[in-house]
Design a protein around this motif. Structure first.
Motif, PDB file in Angstrom:
ATOM      1  N   TYR A  13       0.821  -1.209   0.000  1.00 34.22           N
ATOM      2  CA  TYR A  13       0.000   0.000   0.000  1.00 34.22           C
ATOM      3  C   TYR A  13       0.857   1.261   0.000  1.00 34.22           C
ATOM      4  O   TYR A  13       0.684   2.143  -0.814  1.00 34.22           O
ATOM      5  CB  TYR A  13      -0.950  -0.002   1.201  1.00 34.22           C
ATOM      6  CG  TYR A  13      -1.853   1.193   1.218  1.00 34.22           C
ATOM      7  CD1 TYR A  13      -2.972   1.250   0.391  1.00 34.22           C
ATOM      8  CD2 TYR A  13      -1.581   2.284   2.030  1.00 34.22           C
ATOM      9  CE1 TYR A  13      -3.793   2.361   0.377  1.00 34.22           C
ATOM     10  CE2 TYR A  13      -2.399   3.400   2.025  1.00 34.22           C
ATOM     11  CZ  TYR A  13      -3.503   3.436   1.201  1.00 34.22           C
ATOM     12  OH  TYR A  13      -4.306   4.538   1.186  1.00 34.22           O
ATOM     13  N   SER A  18       1.695   0.427   6.106  1.00 34.65           N
ATOM     14  CA  SER A  18       0.702   0.769   7.121  1.00 34.65           C
ATOM     15  C   SER A  18      -0.637   0.063   6.942  1.00 34.65           C
ATOM     16  O   SER A  18      -1.447   0.048   7.863  1.00 34.65           O
ATOM     17  CB  SER A  18       0.474   2.285   7.142  1.00 34.65           C
ATOM     18  OG  SER A  18      -0.088   2.710   5.912  1.00 34.65           O
ATOM     19  N   VAL A  19      -0.874  -0.522   5.778  1.00 31.71           N
ATOM     20  CA  VAL A  19      -2.147  -1.193   5.533  1.00 31.71           C
ATOM     21  C   VAL A  19      -1.913  -2.699   5.436  1.00 31.71           C
ATOM     22  O   VAL A  19      -1.027  -3.163   4.722  1.00 31.71           O
ATOM     23  CB  VAL A  19      -2.806  -0.660   4.239  1.00 31.71           C
ATOM     24  CG1 VAL A  19      -4.035  -1.472   3.882  1.00 31.71           C
ATOM     25  CG2 VAL A  19      -3.150   0.811   4.406  1.00 31.71           C
ATOM     26  N   LYS A  20      -2.746  -3.423   6.173  1.00 32.29           N
ATOM     27  CA  LYS A  20      -2.666  -4.887   6.166  1.00 32.29           C
ATOM     28  C   LYS A  20      -3.995  -5.443   5.680  1.00 32.29           C
ATOM     29  O   LYS A  20      -5.038  -4.812   5.845  1.00 32.29           O
ATOM     30  CB  LYS A  20      -2.371  -5.406   7.572  1.00 32.29           C
ATOM     31  CG  LYS A  20      -1.034  -4.917   8.096  1.00 32.29           C
ATOM     32  CD  LYS A  20      -0.770  -5.407   9.495  1.00 32.29           C
ATOM     33  CE  LYS A  20       0.566  -4.825   9.965  1.00 32.29           C
ATOM     34  NZ  LYS A  20       1.055  -5.472  11.157  1.00 32.29           N
ATOM     35  N   GLU A  75      -2.393 -11.630   8.915  1.00 30.76           N
ATOM     36  CA  GLU A  75      -2.229 -10.357   8.225  1.00 30.76           C
ATOM     37  C   GLU A  75      -1.044 -10.357   7.253  1.00 30.76           C
ATOM     38  O   GLU A  75       0.002 -10.927   7.550  1.00 30.76           O
ATOM     39  CB  GLU A  75      -2.001  -9.232   9.235  1.00 30.76           C
ATOM     40  CG  GLU A  75      -3.177  -9.011  10.168  1.00 30.76           C
ATOM     41  CD  GLU A  75      -2.918  -7.916  11.174  1.00 30.76           C
ATOM     42  OE1 GLU A  75      -3.857  -7.154  11.446  1.00 30.76           O
ATOM     43  OE2 GLU A  75      -1.778  -7.809  11.686  1.00 30.76           O
ATOM     44  N   ASN A  77       1.072  -7.486   4.657  1.00 28.44           N
ATOM     45  CA  ASN A  77       1.212  -6.083   4.254  1.00 28.44           C
ATOM     46  C   ASN A  77       2.200  -5.881   3.097  1.00 28.44           C
ATOM     47  O   ASN A  77       2.434  -4.760   2.675  1.00 28.44           O
ATOM     48  CB  ASN A  77       1.602  -5.193   5.438  1.00 28.44           C
ATOM     49  CG  ASN A  77       2.948  -5.533   6.039  1.00 28.44           C
ATOM     50  OD1 ASN A  77       3.640  -6.438   5.589  1.00 28.44           O
ATOM     51  ND2 ASN A  77       3.320  -4.818   7.085  1.00 28.44           N
ATOM     52  N   TRP A 107      -3.353  -1.681  -4.126  1.00 28.93           N
ATOM     53  CA  TRP A 107      -2.034  -1.308  -3.647  1.00 28.93           C
ATOM     54  C   TRP A 107      -1.163  -0.889  -4.826  1.00 28.93           C
ATOM     55  O   TRP A 107      -1.586  -0.903  -5.962  1.00 28.93           O
ATOM     56  CB  TRP A 107      -1.379  -2.477  -2.914  1.00 28.93           C
ATOM     57  CG  TRP A 107      -1.943  -2.780  -1.555  1.00 28.93           C
ATOM     58  CD1 TRP A 107      -2.974  -2.145  -0.923  1.00 28.93           C
ATOM     59  CD2 TRP A 107      -1.510  -3.811  -0.664  1.00 28.93           C
ATOM     60  NE1 TRP A 107      -3.202  -2.710   0.305  1.00 28.93           N
ATOM     61  CE2 TRP A 107      -2.313  -3.736   0.496  1.00 28.93           C
ATOM     62  CE3 TRP A 107      -0.527  -4.772  -0.725  1.00 28.93           C
ATOM     63  CZ2 TRP A 107      -2.152  -4.593   1.569  1.00 28.93           C
ATOM     64  CZ3 TRP A 107      -0.364  -5.626   0.343  1.00 28.93           C
ATOM     65  CH2 TRP A 107      -1.161  -5.541   1.488  1.00 28.93           C
TER      66      TRP A 107
END
Length: 113
Positions: A13, A18-20, A75, A77, A107
């Protein structure tokens, strides 16, 4: 990283990772792609008739410092991709598949230097 034999790409991302997303959702999507097959819980490789590809689903702390042990069943990322450098037509096939993944996740698709 540069190589005369392989391309190195990442899908994420942002650079802070910071985004999972749920690992299970990424896994299910990758399984839906005819070009790929699952090698292990966190690794996908090319089908026989597709150019060499290896994708690792990671839950990394840093974009520039991670290992293949940085995985998490819940998760993800970062997707780290290694694929062959070959004919231009192979690269186009690869990029088409990676674009599907990028669009699914919403992403970025980045080529490593």
């Amino acid at each position: 990283m540069w190589s005369d034999q392989y391309h190195y790409f990442n899908i994420y991302y942002d650079e802070e990772l910071s985004v999972k997303v749920k690992t299970s959702e990424v896994r299910e999507f990758l399984l839906s792609l005819k070009e790929l097959k699952q090698k292990s819980d966190f690794t996908f490789i090319n089908q026989t008739d597709f150019p060499f590809t290896e994708i690792i689903l990671l839950n990394a702390k840093s974009l520039n410092s991670w290992s293949t042990k940085d995985v998490n069943k819940n998760e993800t990322n970062l997707l780290s991709i290694v694929c062959e450098k070959g004919k231009q037509e192979s690269l186009e096939k690869l990029k088409t598949t990676f674009s599907k993944i990028r669009k699914f996740l919403n992403w970025q698709f980045i080529e490593e230097d």
